[in-house]
Design an enzyme around this catalytic site. Structure first.
Site, short mmCIF file in Angstrom:
data_model
loop_
_atom_site.label_atom_id
_atom_site.label_comp_id
_atom_site.label_asym_id
_atom_site.label_seq_id
_atom_site.Cartn_x
_atom_site.Cartn_y
_atom_site.Cartn_z
N LEU A 184 3.47 6.99 -2.03
CA LEU A 184 4.81 7.35 -2.52
C LEU A 184 4.84 7.63 -4.02
CD1 LEU A 184 6.98 5.06 -0.26
CD2 LEU A 184 7.08 7.56 -0.40
N PHE A 199 0.81 -1.23 0.00
CA PHE A 199 0.00 0.00 0.00
C PHE A 199 0.84 1.27 0.00
CE2 PHE A 199 -0.21 2.59 3.87
CZ PHE A 199 0.57 1.87 4.76
N LYS A 200 2.10 1.17 0.40
CA LYS A 200 2.92 2.39 0.46
C LYS A 200 3.06 3.05 -0.91
CE LYS A 200 5.08 1.34 4.81
NZ LYS A 200 4.51 -0.01 5.12
N ASP A 201 2.90 2.26 -1.99
CA ASP A 201 2.94 2.83 -3.34
C ASP A 201 1.88 3.91 -3.54
OD1 ASP A 201 5.00 1.18 -4.24
OD2 ASP A 201 3.60 -0.38 -4.90
#
Ligand SMILES: *Cc1c(COP(=O)(O)O)cnc(C)c1O
Length: 471
Positions: free
Chosen positions: A119, A114-116
């Site tokens: 970011l 999920f960090k995509d």
């Protein structure tokens, strides 16, 4: 919109603009930035989002937070470009598991976690703001796995950024290593350090503490306390709730939690006016948050390894933002409390603050056995493979009390193919490997091995950063 530090409070004289808080991340007084005032949206505003594409919802939700830093049409273009490479047209699709039970799949970005979602947007935003100011920066970070690859993917090929990611040699999985070392971009440097993750983190801290080095190289970080990341994460809560019938219907979320960034974004969505029936914080054995919600005291324990490693964390940095709210947005109170926490490992809270917090969140701790059982049971009942982080949240969702009329959405933070051993062991099948991961094993690697030595690492960074050349 302007931003204030949690350790300073309301004084408007010190409020900062968005581009400034984007580049600095942490406030100079050690606090975290929060908006001076949040917009409040009416039901009709949410209703107007129904049926819109993700990029359009993202534009409308995030635009006010930029405070004019990027013109509206350009911002819309940047958002479209950021999410175009995602492998699902809905970007953050919902998948039904049971009556009233849904998965929100946040693993369709380049590194399958999920960090995509934040970011991929924050990388171009950094680049845009830096180029406008004719500045370059050098991003340095330490990673035990997932964060490093998401940051590298977000910063690759950006003119104004060089990125150096330190990881412990031989202590990250092959997939995690390759996600960092196979990126063919001149500005990306994956550095294997002969040491542990803590050694890597100490090296990064030492580089930031070296003022001359920090200024010479324009050191920066893209860590999870950056408000821009929270901002981008609000979007999928709004998109999911609206898809499931908000604002006419309330929706509940269960969120696998480590640093408290993801679930805090859901809380901000609620403060914007999104009708949320409940927010469940799901932790693994590293349960500082669940112990706080159960007993009213927050005290540090030792980090224990689990099968959901991205949540193996004790200090949940973003919790300071909620604490600031609980103490009536008092900077001095927040500052005193977190100084005490740093010194003693215990955060002083009152019974009344605890009760307010409990009205906002429920929290559940799920151990590895229950995580495995949940993965197996979900596969048996639905044919859906879930990763261990998602399983922690699903187990928590089943336990919390919530209004059955409200759909429960479990936030799926990683693709099961990122954790093939856990999936194989619990479900007896190999997760299908997405094309992005399949190529990974064939690509050439580019990395450097360095000793756990500050001088050697600083020399390497100095020799390879482009800082100083004209942009
Ligand atoms: C980072 C991460 C989390 C924890 O999110 P926080 O915002 O730190 O609470 C959960 N699951 C996965 C897969 C992650 O990478």
């Amino acid at each position: 919109m302007r931003y204030i530090s949690t350790r300073h409070g309301r004084a408007a004289a010190t409020a900062r603009a968005f581009d400034e808080i984007l580049l600095t991340g942490l406030a100079p007084d050690g606090g975290l930035y929060v908006p001076q005032r949040l917009p409040c949206r009416a039901a009709s505003w949410f209703k107007a989002l129904q049926g819109l594409p993700y990029a359009e919802i993202a534009t409308r939700v995030t635009q006010p937070f930029l405070g004019g830093a990027v013109p509206a049409t350009e911002w819309r273009r940047m958002i479209e470009a950021a999410y175009r490479p995602f492998t699902h047209p809905a970007v953050a699709p919902l998948r039904q598991l049971d009556a009233g039970l849904w998965l929100l799949e946040l693993f369709h970005g380049p590194t399958l976690a999920f960090k995509d979602y934040a970011l991929q947007l924050v990388g171009p935003l950094f680049d845009r703001v830096l180029r406008k100011r004719r500045r370059r920066i050098t991003i340095i970070g330490a990673t035990s796995g997932d964060t490093g690859s998401a940051a590298i993917e977000a910063c690759r090929d950006r003119e104004a950024i060089d990125i150096f990611m330190l990881y412990p040699a031989g202590r990250v999985s092959e997939v995690q290593r390759r996600q960092m070392t196979t990126v063919p971009a001149r500005n990306v440097h994956a550095v294997a350090v002969e040491g542990t993750f803590d050694d890597c983190q100490d090296l990064v801290k030492a580089m930031f503490a070296d003022a001359a080095f920090r200024d010479e190289l324009g050191l920066s970080a893209v860590n999870s306390i950056n408000w821009a990341r929270i901002m981008a994460q609000i979007v999928y809560y709004v998109a999911a709730a609206v898809a499931l019938g908000a604002p006419a219907r309330k929706v509940a979320f269960a969120v696998p939690t480590g640093n408290f960034g993801n679930v805090y974004a859901a809380h901000i969505a609620r403060r914007l006016g999104l009708p949320i029936a409940g927010l469940a914080i799901a932790t693994n054995r590293n349960d500082i948050l669940t112990r706080f919600f159960a007993r009213g005291t927050m005290s540090l324990g030792a980090v224990e390894p689990t099968i959901s490693p991205s949540m193996d964390i004790q200090v949940s940095s973003n919790f300071e933002r909620l604490f600031f709210e609980l103490v009536g947005e008092s900077g001095p109170k927040t500052k005193a409390a977190f100084r005490h926490f740093r010194a003693t490992g215990t955060l002083p809270t009152t019974r009344q603050q605890w009760q307010v917090a409990r009205a906002l969140f429920q929290a559940e701790r799920v151990d590895d056995d229950e995580t495995r059982a949940t993965m197996a049971e979900t596969y048996r009942a639905t044919g859906t493979l879930i990763d261990p982080h998602t399983a922690v949240a699903l187990a928590a969702a089943r336990r919390v009390k919530h209004d059955r009329a409200a759909p429960m959405v479990v936030v799926a933070t990683a693709h099961p193919a990122k954790f093939p051993e856990a999936v194989m062991a619990t479900c007896g099948v190999q997760p299908e490997i997405p094309p992005r991961l399949a190529n990974l094993m064939a690509l050439p690697e580019r990395r450097v091995n360095l000793p756990n030595d500050l001088g050697a690492v600083q020399r390497y960074v100095r020799d390879h950063a482009r800082l100083g050349a004209a942009v």
